[in-house]
Design a protein around this motif. Structure first.
Motif, PDB file in Angstrom:
ATOM      1  N   LYS A 115       0.830  -1.224   0.000  1.00  0.00           N
ATOM      2  CA  LYS A 115       0.000   0.000   0.000  1.00  0.00           C
ATOM      3  C   LYS A 115       0.858   1.266   0.000  1.00  0.00           C
ATOM      4  O   LYS A 115       0.458   2.267  -0.585  1.00  0.00           O
ATOM      5  CB  LYS A 115      -1.054  -0.012   1.112  1.00  0.00           C
ATOM      6  N   ILE A 116       2.061   1.208   0.567  1.00  0.00           N
ATOM      7  CA  ILE A 116       2.955   2.383   0.486  1.00  0.00           C
ATOM      8  C   ILE A 116       3.511   2.506  -0.928  1.00  0.00           C
ATOM      9  O   ILE A 116       3.554   3.598  -1.506  1.00  0.00           O
ATOM     10  CB  ILE A 116       4.137   2.278   1.470  1.00  0.00           C
ATOM     11  N   ALA A 117       3.939   1.363  -1.497  1.00  0.00           N
ATOM     12  CA  ALA A 117       4.490   1.396  -2.853  1.00  0.00           C
ATOM     13  C   ALA A 117       3.448   1.953  -3.827  1.00  0.00           C
ATOM     14  O   ALA A 117       3.747   2.823  -4.654  1.00  0.00           O
ATOM     15  CB  ALA A 117       4.931  -0.016  -3.267  1.00  0.00           C
ATOM     16  N   ALA A 118       2.206   1.467  -3.693  1.00  0.00           N
ATOM     17  CA  ALA A 118       1.131   1.930  -4.593  1.00  0.00           C
ATOM     18  C   ALA A 118       0.897   3.435  -4.418  1.00  0.00           C
ATOM     19  O   ALA A 118       0.738   4.176  -5.393  1.00  0.00           O
ATOM     20  CB  ALA A 118      -0.154   1.157  -4.297  1.00  0.00           C
ATOM     21  N   TYR A 119       0.919   3.883  -3.182  1.00  0.00           N
ATOM     22  CA  TYR A 119       0.692   5.314  -2.885  1.00  0.00           C
ATOM     23  C   TYR A 119       1.790   6.169  -3.531  1.00  0.00           C
ATOM     24  O   TYR A 119       1.519   7.190  -4.165  1.00  0.00           O
ATOM     25  CB  TYR A 119       0.708   5.484  -1.373  1.00  0.00           C
ATOM     26  N   ASN A 120       3.037   5.712  -3.376  1.00  0.00           N
ATOM     27  CA  ASN A 120       4.162   6.520  -3.868  1.00  0.00           C
ATOM     28  C   ASN A 120       4.205   6.643  -5.377  1.00  0.00           C
ATOM     29  O   ASN A 120       4.790   7.589  -5.903  1.00  0.00           O
ATOM     30  CB  ASN A 120       5.495   5.950  -3.343  1.00  0.00           C
ATOM     31  N   VAL A 121       3.612   5.671  -6.084  1.00  0.00           N
ATOM     32  CA  VAL A 121       3.618   5.787  -7.554  1.00  0.00           C
ATOM     33  C   VAL A 121       2.196   5.987  -8.091  1.00  0.00           C
ATOM     34  O   VAL A 121       1.951   5.828  -9.283  1.00  0.00           O
ATOM     35  CB  VAL A 121       4.316   4.579  -8.236  1.00  0.00           C
ATOM     36  N   ASP A 122       1.277   6.310  -7.178  1.00  0.00           N
ATOM     37  CA  ASP A 122      -0.086   6.676  -7.564  1.00  0.00           C
ATOM     38  C   ASP A 122      -0.807   5.567  -8.346  1.00  0.00           C
ATOM     39  O   ASP A 122      -1.299   5.782  -9.453  1.00  0.00           O
ATOM     40  CB  ASP A 122      -0.021   7.981  -8.386  1.00  0.00           C
ATOM     41  N   ARG A 123      -0.828   4.388  -7.750  1.00  0.00           N
ATOM     42  CA  ARG A 123      -1.574   3.277  -8.351  1.00  0.00           C
ATOM     43  C   ARG A 123      -2.661   2.842  -7.366  1.00  0.00           C
ATOM     44  O   ARG A 123      -2.487   2.974  -6.156  1.00  0.00           O
ATOM     45  CB  ARG A 123      -0.657   2.056  -8.602  1.00  0.00           C
ATOM     46  N   HIS A 124      -3.743   2.279  -7.896  1.00  0.00           N
ATOM     47  CA  HIS A 124      -4.750   1.731  -6.999  1.00  0.00           C
ATOM     48  C   HIS A 124      -4.214   0.467  -6.333  1.00  0.00           C
ATOM     49  O   HIS A 124      -3.354  -0.229  -6.881  1.00  0.00           O
ATOM     50  CB  HIS A 124      -6.032   1.406  -7.770  1.00  0.00           C
ATOM     51  N   PHE A 125      -4.791   0.175  -5.152  1.00  0.00           N
ATOM     52  CA  PHE A 125      -4.287  -0.946  -4.361  1.00  0.00           C
ATOM     53  C   PHE A 125      -5.453  -1.819  -3.884  1.00  0.00           C
ATOM     54  O   PHE A 125      -6.471  -1.309  -3.403  1.00  0.00           O
ATOM     55  CB  PHE A 125      -3.514  -0.377  -3.159  1.00  0.00           C
ATOM     56  N   ILE A 126      -5.303  -3.121  -4.056  1.00  0.00           N
ATOM     57  CA  ILE A 126      -6.303  -4.071  -3.539  1.00  0.00           C
ATOM     58  C   ILE A 126      -5.649  -4.887  -2.419  1.00  0.00           C
ATOM     59  O   ILE A 126      -4.537  -5.407  -2.574  1.00  0.00           O
ATOM     60  CB  ILE A 126      -6.820  -5.002  -4.656  1.00  0.00           C
ATOM     61  N   SER A 127      -6.358  -4.969  -1.293  1.00  0.00           N
ATOM     62  CA  SER A 127      -5.827  -5.666  -0.120  1.00  0.00           C
ATOM     63  C   SER A 127      -6.420  -7.074  -0.046  1.00  0.00           C
ATOM     64  O   SER A 127      -7.640  -7.242   0.000  1.00  0.00           O
ATOM     65  CB  SER A 127      -6.223  -4.838   1.116  1.00  0.00           C
ATOM     66  N   VAL A 128      -5.536  -8.071  -0.043  1.00  0.00           N
ATOM     67  CA  VAL A 128      -5.993  -9.467   0.074  1.00  0.00           C
ATOM     68  C   VAL A 128      -5.292 -10.079   1.298  1.00  0.00           C
ATOM     69  O   VAL A 128      -4.219 -10.685   1.186  1.00  0.00           O
ATOM     70  CB  VAL A 128      -5.684 -10.272  -1.207  1.00  0.00           C
ATOM     71  N   PRO A 129      -5.859  -9.885   2.486  1.00  0.00           N
ATOM     72  CA  PRO A 129      -5.196 -10.403   3.693  1.00  0.00           C
ATOM     73  C   PRO A 129      -5.278 -11.921   3.767  1.00  0.00           C
ATOM     74  O   PRO A 129      -6.330 -12.496   3.509  1.00  0.00           O
ATOM     75  CB  PRO A 129      -5.990  -9.755   4.831  1.00  0.00           C
ATOM     76  N   THR A 130      -4.142 -12.541   4.118  1.00  0.00           N
ATOM     77  CA  THR A 130      -4.159 -14.000   4.307  1.00  0.00           C
ATOM     78  C   THR A 130      -4.274 -14.335   5.789  1.00  0.00           C
ATOM     79  O   THR A 130      -4.354 -15.488   6.162  1.00  0.00           O
ATOM     80  CB  THR A 130      -2.857 -14.632   3.768  1.00  0.00           C
ATOM     81  N   ALA A 131      -4.240 -13.305   6.611  1.00  0.00           N
ATOM     82  CA  ALA A 131      -4.396 -13.499   8.059  1.00  0.00           C
ATOM     83  C   ALA A 131      -5.116 -12.287   8.622  1.00  0.00           C
ATOM     84  O   ALA A 131      -4.940 -11.176   8.125  1.00  0.00           O
ATOM     85  CB  ALA A 131      -3.020 -13.633   8.714  1.00  0.00           C
ATOM     86  N   ALA A 132      -5.929 -12.539   9.663  1.00  0.00           N
ATOM     87  CA  ALA A 132      -6.631 -11.426  10.314  1.00  0.00           C
ATOM     88  C   ALA A 132      -5.794 -10.994  11.502  1.00  0.00           C
ATOM     89  O   ALA A 132      -6.197 -11.111  12.653  1.00  0.00           O
ATOM     90  CB  ALA A 132      -8.022 -11.879  10.743  1.00  0.00           C
ATOM     91  N   SER A 133      -4.584 -10.499  11.222  1.00  0.00           N
ATOM     92  CA  SER A 133      -3.620 -10.289  12.302  1.00  0.00           C
ATOM     93  C   SER A 133      -3.496  -8.842  12.751  1.00  0.00           C
ATOM     94  O   SER A 133      -2.850  -8.569  13.756  1.00  0.00           O
ATOM     95  CB  SER A 133      -2.247 -10.797  11.849  1.00  0.00           C
ATOM     96  N   HIS A 134      -4.072  -7.897  12.045  1.00  0.00           N
ATOM     97  CA  HIS A 134      -3.963  -6.481  12.434  1.00  0.00           C
ATOM     98  C   HIS A 134      -4.975  -5.670  11.632  1.00  0.00           C
ATOM     99  O   HIS A 134      -5.506  -6.142  10.618  1.00  0.00           O
ATOM    100  CB  HIS A 134      -2.555  -5.962  12.171  1.00  0.00           C
ATOM    101  N   ASP A 135      -5.198  -4.432  12.091  1.00  0.00           N
ATOM    102  CA  ASP A 135      -6.283  -3.672  11.464  1.00  0.00           C
ATOM    103  C   ASP A 135      -5.824  -2.722  10.354  1.00  0.00           C
ATOM    104  O   ASP A 135      -6.519  -1.773  10.014  1.00  0.00           O
ATOM    105  CB  ASP A 135      -7.137  -2.950  12.512  1.00  0.00           C
ATOM    106  N   GLY A 136      -4.676  -3.016   9.767  1.00  0.00           N
ATOM    107  CA  GLY A 136      -4.239  -2.225   8.608  1.00  0.00           C
ATOM    108  C   GLY A 136      -4.807  -2.762   7.301  1.00  0.00           C
ATOM    109  O   GLY A 136      -4.575  -2.179   6.238  1.00  0.00           O
ATOM    110  N   ILE A 137      -5.601  -3.842   7.356  1.00  0.00           N
ATOM    111  CA  ILE A 137      -6.027  -4.480   6.099  1.00  0.00           C
ATOM    112  C   ILE A 137      -6.958  -3.590   5.277  1.00  0.00           C
ATOM    113  O   ILE A 137      -7.032  -3.725   4.076  1.00  0.00           O
ATOM    114  CB  ILE A 137      -6.675  -5.879   6.318  1.00  0.00           C
ATOM    115  N   ALA A 138      -7.666  -2.667   5.952  1.00  0.00           N
ATOM    116  CA  ALA A 138      -8.607  -1.822   5.203  1.00  0.00           C
ATOM    117  C   ALA A 138      -8.336  -0.335   5.401  1.00  0.00           C
ATOM    118  O   ALA A 138      -9.135   0.488   4.993  1.00  0.00           O
ATOM    119  CB  ALA A 138     -10.038  -2.122   5.644  1.00  0.00           C
ATOM    120  N   SER A 139      -7.194   0.007   5.993  1.00  0.00           N
ATOM    121  CA  SER A 139      -6.979   1.418   6.343  1.00  0.00           C
ATOM    122  C   SER A 139      -6.083   2.121   5.330  1.00  0.00           C
ATOM    123  O   SER A 139      -5.448   1.493   4.481  1.00  0.00           O
ATOM    124  CB  SER A 139      -6.344   1.530   7.726  1.00  0.00           C
TER     125      SER A 139
END
Ligand SMILES: NC(=O)C1=CN([C@@H]2O[C@H](COP(=O)(O)OP(=O)(O)OC[C@H]3O[C@@H](n4cnc5c(N)ncnc54)[C@H](OP(=O)(O)O)[C@@H]3O)[C@@H](O)[C@H]2O)C=CC1
Ligand SMILES: O=C(CO)COP(=O)(O)O
Ligand SMILES: [Zn+2]
Length: 360
Positions: A115-139
């Motif tokens: 999500k940082i890499a996508a932000y820095n080059v202005d690309r859309h980002f899709i989050s596919v979490p393989t674990a429910a380990s923290h709340d950054g998955i949708a932030s």
């Protein structure tokens, strides 16, 4: 009302305007991963994609995502295999610049890097979490370890979250329990935020506070239902993580989900690297910060126990003296974020707290 007064009000309202970026498609459920082609088609993001994954998570789900998209997209991959985080982000950024959009398939480290890499080059980002380990998955925030401690960075808010409960339920239970602890930590993070508001005038968002707190409350109430390798548990926790991530996006900062207990966790990352998971450390820290807030710290401890998350430093292989050091070092991490740990904690009081609250 005079025209001048109306203009003044408009200016004030405009000054206070805020841009909240929230996910557009959220797909949570059994075999949700199979919906990824439909999600990408729905969002019309381009014809080439970079899939960022980890060494294990590529096998767990990354390769499946690659196979699902291979027929319709020009697919490239980037696998994170350790290494210095900032350097890894730079490499992922270079790879993202060559693609139309970015998908992160993995745990917290993978999702944040993508999500940082996508932000820095202005690309859309899709989050596919393989674990429910923290709340950054949708932030829209990412947490990156640096030599000066963890920094919270603005990152590309996921345009979609695709959370496959079958994949998440098959992950080690420790990861799910860690995600629960990260959500439970909202209880103390929100108290810290309110404390800072009262003491330093830091602005708060009532909606973000309420959502973050309600999310933690739901998890408290369902603690009995959180079982290893159960898809129902994966559902409960994933939905809570999405909700918590939305609270952070509403706030425009990680404040609703990160207070003194997170600073304690970030300090432990430096003092005892590789011992505890992010959420585990936050849960352990929340026991002390809730006690200091005069709240029901035993309820936090008991819920963590029910869920199977650690409640003492010893359980993650950290000795008491290191925990004391982490409590004292916490206030040096992100010092502008005022928390209960800034209210006069001394080496002696830290030692007493650790001794009293972290009994087996
Ligand atoms: N943006 C934000 O708001 C937040 C960000 N964070 C950040 O997230 C990171 C922590 O995330 P966390 O997920 O705890 O840790 P990691 O991302 O380090 O993942 C822990 C391990 O679990 C593995 N794993 C993940 N999913 C599975 C699975 N389904 N089956 C088997 N193994 C699996 C990973 O494999 P692999 O080797 O493939 O990666 C990795 O080895 C930290 O960097 C933290 O700062 C934390 C909280 C909030
Ligand atoms: O982990 C987070 C919320 O749960 C984000 O926290 P930080 O901003 O402290 O990295
Ligand atoms: Zn967290």
């Amino acid at each position: 009302m005079s025209a001048d007064r109306i203009n003044l009000l408009r200016t004030k309202v405009f000054d206070k305007s805020k841009w909240m970026q929230l996910p557009r498609d959220v797909v949570v459920g059994h075999d949700a991963i199979e919906q990824i082609p439909a999600v990408c088609e729905d969002l019309a993001l381009g014809d080439s994609v970079l899939i960022v994954s980890g060494k294990q998570t590529r096998d767990v789900a990354g390769k499946r995502v690659e196979a699902l998209l291979a027929g319709s997209y020009d697919v490239t991959t980037f696998t994170i295999d350790g290494g210095e985080p900032v350097e890894t982000i730079r490499k992922a950024e270079a790879a993202s610049a060559e693609a139309g959009f970015v998908i992160g398939v993995g745990g917290g480290r993978v999702i944040d890097t993508a999500k940082i890499a996508a932000y820095n080059v202005d690309r859309h980002f899709i989050s596919v979490p393989t674990a429910a380990s923290h709340d950054g998955i949708a932030s829209s925030r990412a947490s990156v370890p640096t030599a000066d401690g963890n920094v919270s960075l603005a990152a590309e808010p996921p345009i979609a979250v695709v959370a496959d409960t079958a994949v998440i339920a098959s992950a080690p239970h420790r990861l799910l329990a860690s995600g629960c602890a990260d959500i439970i930590a909202n209880c103390t993070a929100t108290l810290d935020w309110e404390l800072a508001h009262r003491l330093t005038g830091e602005p708060v968002s009532e909606y973000a506070l309420t959502l973050a707190r309600m999310t933690a409350e739901i998890l408290f109430q369902n603690a009995d239902l959180i079982k290893p390798h159960s898809e129902e548990s994966a559902w409960i926790v994933t939905k809570a993580l999405v909700s918590s991530g939305v609270a952070m996006s509403i706030a425009g900062s990680s404040r609703p989900g990160s207070g003194g207990e997170h600073k304690f966790s970030h300090a432990l990352d430096r003092l005892a690297p590789g011992k505890g998971l992010h959420g585990e450390q936050c849960g352990i820290g929340a026991i002390i910060t809730m006690y200091l807030h005069g709240g029901d710290w035993e309820a936090i401890r008991d819920s963590l126990r029910k869920i199977g998350a650690p409640t003492t430093p010893a359980e993650i292989g950290v000795d008491d003296e290191t925990a004391v050091e982490a409590l004292l070092a916490a206030r040096k991490i992100r010092p502008e974020r005022f928390t209960i740990l800034d209210m006069g904690l001394t080496p002696e009081s830290a030692r007493n707290l650790v001794k009293m609250l972290y009994r087996e």
